[in-house]
Write an enzyme that holds these catalytic residues in place. Sequence first.
Site, PDB file in Angstrom:
ATOM      1  N   HIS A 170      11.511   8.028 -10.833  1.00 14.74           N
ATOM      2  CA  HIS A 170      11.788   6.541 -10.675  1.00 14.74           C
ATOM      3  C   HIS A 170      11.324   6.138  -9.335  1.00 14.74           C
ATOM      4  O   HIS A 170      11.719   5.193  -8.402  1.00 14.74           O
ATOM      5  CB  HIS A 170      13.207   6.451 -10.539  1.00 14.74           C
ATOM      6  N   SER A 291     -11.304  -5.217   6.179  1.00 11.59           N
ATOM      7  CA  SER A 291     -10.946  -6.453   5.987  1.00 11.59           C
ATOM      8  C   SER A 291     -11.497  -7.466   6.813  1.00 11.59           C
ATOM      9  O   SER A 291     -12.049  -7.047   7.852  1.00 11.59           O
ATOM     10  CB  SER A 291      -9.372  -6.730   6.099  1.00 11.59           C
ATOM     11  N   LYS A 297      -7.141  -3.101   9.137  1.00 13.16           N
ATOM     12  CA  LYS A 297      -7.120  -2.733   7.698  1.00 13.16           C
ATOM     13  C   LYS A 297      -8.057  -1.621   7.498  1.00 13.16           C
ATOM     14  O   LYS A 297      -9.370  -1.611   7.970  1.00 13.16           O
ATOM     15  CB  LYS A 297      -7.246  -4.023   6.984  1.00 13.16           C
ATOM     16  N   GLU A 304      -8.356   2.038  -5.926  1.00 16.00           N
ATOM     17  CA  GLU A 304      -7.810   0.464  -6.366  1.00 16.00           C
ATOM     18  C   GLU A 304      -8.682   0.317  -7.710  1.00 16.00           C
ATOM     19  O   GLU A 304      -8.395  -0.494  -8.577  1.00 16.00           O
ATOM     20  CB  GLU A 304      -7.952  -0.301  -5.288  1.00 16.00           C
TER      21      GLU A 304
END
Length: 486
Positions: A170, A291, A297, A304
Amino acid sequence: MSNHKVPTSSANNPAAKPWGGRFSEATDTFVERFTASVSFDQRMALEDIQGSLAHAQMLSEVGVLSDGEYRKIATGLGDIAEEIKTGTFPWSVQLEDVHMNIEARLTERIGPIGKKLHTGRSRNDQVATDIRLWLRGHIDRIAAELTRLQSGLVALAEREADTIMPGFTHLQSAQPVTFGHHLLAWNAMLTRDFERLMDCRKRLNRSPLGAAALAGTSYPINRARTAELLGFDAPSENALDAVSDRDFAIEFCAFAALLLTHLSRASEELVLWASSQFDFIDLPDRFCTGSSIMPQKKNPDVPELVRGKTGRVNGHLVALLTLMKSQPLAYNKDNQEDKEPLFDTADTALDCLRAFADMVPALQAKRSNMLKAAARGFSTATDLADYLVRKGVAFRDAHEIVGQSVSFAIEQDKDLAELSLHQLQQFSGEIGEDVFAVLTLEGSVAARSHIGGTAPVQVRKACAQARSAIALRTVPSGTGLQGQCQ
Ligand code: ARG
């Protein structure tokens, strides 16, 4: 007077289609574009030539073509293969697909003998053969890349056999595990994917050639011979089925959907672990991007994207299933729609495997952060319960006792191992000084020492087994055609 118009020559049919004999007007130009597949099926050009060479050789062996005719056809096809590889082949949308383009070019180059190539076959068995050859080549490349990824994964698991991290259920801290154990879980998924891929290859590897349009052919062909020449295990057993079903492509897409699903799960974990909230790993800069607005970043774009590409592969599986659904026997033009989803699925699977095989072995585990995270979240609570059971307490009672201890520790803002013996004994008189050994993370993982368990010693054993299983693999190779049109 009859209305029936008899075309007297191909001049009546301006596009001069190879099938134009019974037509009295040219194909509508939009329809020509709408029905053509040459823009995408030219990727199978070398496989088409390979199939034609085998067909022509067999026709000469059974005496349908003379030796001289076969030699001319084979030379012509060889020259056309060169044109295709060097990008000089004059593709034409008027000639609809890869098959008619190559056949027309053959006749252009070697004269009317070229027209004999299509004896005893149809585009229906031709295309079914081409896709199988194309896909088989790609399966072999995918199998090699999957194996490269697994080798890297197992090496990393071995390196991280002692590294302790929190295991989750979980997405909540559950029990400590070793990082090597976690990586071997990924490897187990990929092993099943490999098995599925090989299984798919086995069923795919039958030759449709000779099925012709749907019923077979009246020439004395030798189907076993063309199957053998093309590296197929045998001819397909039924001509109607051979030209119509695309279940092998569906099976491949199902394999790929599961592979990508597995890679998406691993990607999700990499993305989480690379975040400053987890901070478990560092991905090399070369697999990340920045970024344009936030200078700090470092985005894990590669995992991804792999996660995102799972969507298109799952979509292609559904597209092919839907394409096949309710199709009456035998060939229907619907099947022309099989290629783009199939090609994209193979390309995507290969690219994602390549990205993973390059990236995963290069990741850096931040071991002390993983250890610190495992020490939080009461991950050894089950060990305390098991300790009480060994002292004679029933498991359900032990569960209750530990639950109360955890609740107390939360109030005190401490972990279980940070409570004093006296504090722990409030909950059970069975607890003794020896409890602290089981409350350590090292003790917890070492205790789970059986096949499939998280103990470092088991992880090392499992790595050795995985390595020898990979070494024993026979990844078929040499059946794929390398070339510009791949
Ligand atoms: N381009 C066609 C396809 O991809 C080749 C087979 C055409 N056969 C036919 N009977 N029209 O399916």
